[in-house]
Design a protein around this motif. Structure first.
Motif, PDB file in Angstrom:
ATOM      1  N   ALA A  50      -8.633   1.382  -2.319  1.00  0.00           N
ATOM      2  CA  ALA A  50      -7.809   1.212  -1.119  1.00  0.00           C
ATOM      3  C   ALA A  50      -6.336   1.483  -1.388  1.00  0.00           C
ATOM      4  CB  ALA A  50      -7.971  -0.203  -0.577  1.00  0.00           C
TER       5      ALA A  50
ATOM      6  N   GLN B 125       0.844  -1.188   0.000  1.00  0.00           N
ATOM      7  CA  GLN B 125       0.000   0.000   0.000  1.00  0.00           C
ATOM      8  C   GLN B 125       0.884   1.243   0.000  1.00  0.00           C
ATOM      9  OE1 GLN B 125      -2.307   1.105   3.607  1.00  0.00           O
ATOM     10  NE2 GLN B 125      -4.142   0.851   2.337  1.00  0.00           N
TER      11      GLN B 125
ATOM     12  N   GLU C 248      -4.192  -0.559  -2.835  1.00  0.00           N
ATOM     13  CA  GLU C 248      -3.508  -1.773  -2.401  1.00  0.00           C
ATOM     14  C   GLU C 248      -3.184  -2.649  -3.600  1.00  0.00           C
ATOM     15  OE1 GLU C 248      -5.339  -2.340   2.125  1.00  0.00           O
ATOM     16  OE2 GLU C 248      -5.860  -3.764   0.531  1.00  0.00           O
TER      17      GLU C 248
ATOM     18  N   ASP D  99      -6.441  -2.839  -5.988  1.00  0.00           N
ATOM     19  CA  ASP D  99      -7.637  -2.192  -5.465  1.00  0.00           C
ATOM     20  C   ASP D  99      -7.380  -0.688  -5.487  1.00  0.00           C
ATOM     21  OD1 ASP D  99      -9.631  -1.017  -3.901  1.00  0.00           O
ATOM     22  OD2 ASP D  99      -9.796  -2.741  -2.565  1.00  0.00           O
TER      23      ASP D  99
END
Length: 277
Positions: A107, A46, A109, A104
């Motif tokens: 998010a 992330q 991520e 994602d």
């Protein structure tokens, strides 16, 4: 009376496309890890650097940069007008190519899956990966986009191809078929492969046999469906050359309808190349 005509097959676009992306280097942090199988570890990364990340194909790969021993972060190269430039006063970071398994965007991520084979900088790092640690990620530089609209897809590979195969199966819709031939060390290396497509999976357990040696013989016993198909294969270099040669010369697969890649090469390090004539 007018008889309805099904034009879905005649109008579908089966053109394979190459798409280029701006090359960017990203510094990311581990947020979690999960064993997909005893041999396959999913690492979720992330960071704000992922804001403009693009991966348009299951066939994509990113360059993953690992910290030097004792360092907190990898020393990342810079992207300049003449390409990628490494700092002259520091050693180059260990780097390997990996499939972006899932991204994602909301998010920010990115999932990358590592085969835990016990040697090499990537496997060694992944075996001890913990939340908070840093990795560098460069790319993808481009995407080789294979349409999902083919009548059937043949996916072939060893355990290093599982992330790409898993991603592809998730992309396929219910109106297509997928034949999957995967060689893994043993039965506990098998993983779920969810898909909306009509999927037939052939798991091969090699035991002490050389990596990739079971794939080409297994393909000889598989009947290919009718219609327009596409073949994708990835794994050990010699095995992939054998698979490609067999499918093209003996099964009549058009060279434009097969994409075979060497993800690694026995006795060599950091090999990733597309195989063609």
């Amino acid at each position: 009376m007018t008889i309805p005509t099904d034009t879905s097959h005649s109008t579908r676009d089966l053109t394979v496309q190459r798409v280029r992306h701006p090359l960017k280097m990203r510094m990311l942090q581990v947020v979690r890890t999960r064993h997909v199988s005893p041999q396959l570890l999913r690492v979720t990364l992330q960071g704000p650097d992922l804001a403009d990340f693009i991966s348009a194909s299951f066939d994509d790969h990113v360059k993953v940069f690992f910290p030097q021993a004792g360092a907190d972060k990898p020393v990342m190269p810079e992207v300049g007008p003449n390409g990628v430039v490494f700092a002259e006063d520091q050693p180059r970071p260990p780097a390997r190519d990996y499939t972006p398994r899932h991204y994602d965007a909301a998010a920010q991520e990115l999932d990358i899956e590592f085969v835990l084979h016990g040697d090499g900088p990537a496997s060694t790092w992944a075996a001890q990966a913990q939340p908070g640690q840093y990795l560098g990620v460069g790319g993808p530089r481009g995407s080789f986009v294979v349409p999902t609209a083919f009548d059937w897809h043949l996916l072939v590979g060893d355990e290093t191809a599982l992330p790409a195969i898993g991603r592809r199966l998730e992309e396929l819709g219910p109106d297509t078929r997928a034949l999957v031939v995967i060689e893994v060390p043993e039965a506990d290396a098998e993983i779920p492969l969810p898909s909306q497509a009509n999927v037939q999976v052939h798991w091969l357990h090699r035991g002490d046999a050389p990596e990739g040696s079971l794939l080409e013989p297994a393909l000889r016993g598989i009947a290919l469906p009718r219609g327009e198909g596409y073949v994708w294969a990835a794994g050990e270099s010699a095995a992939m050359k054998s698979v490609r040669q067999y499918l093209v010369t003996e099964r009549g697969i058009d060279k434009k309808r097969i994409r075979a890649s060497s993800y690694w090469k026995r006795g060599a390090a950091a090999v990733h190349e597309t195989l063609d004539d």
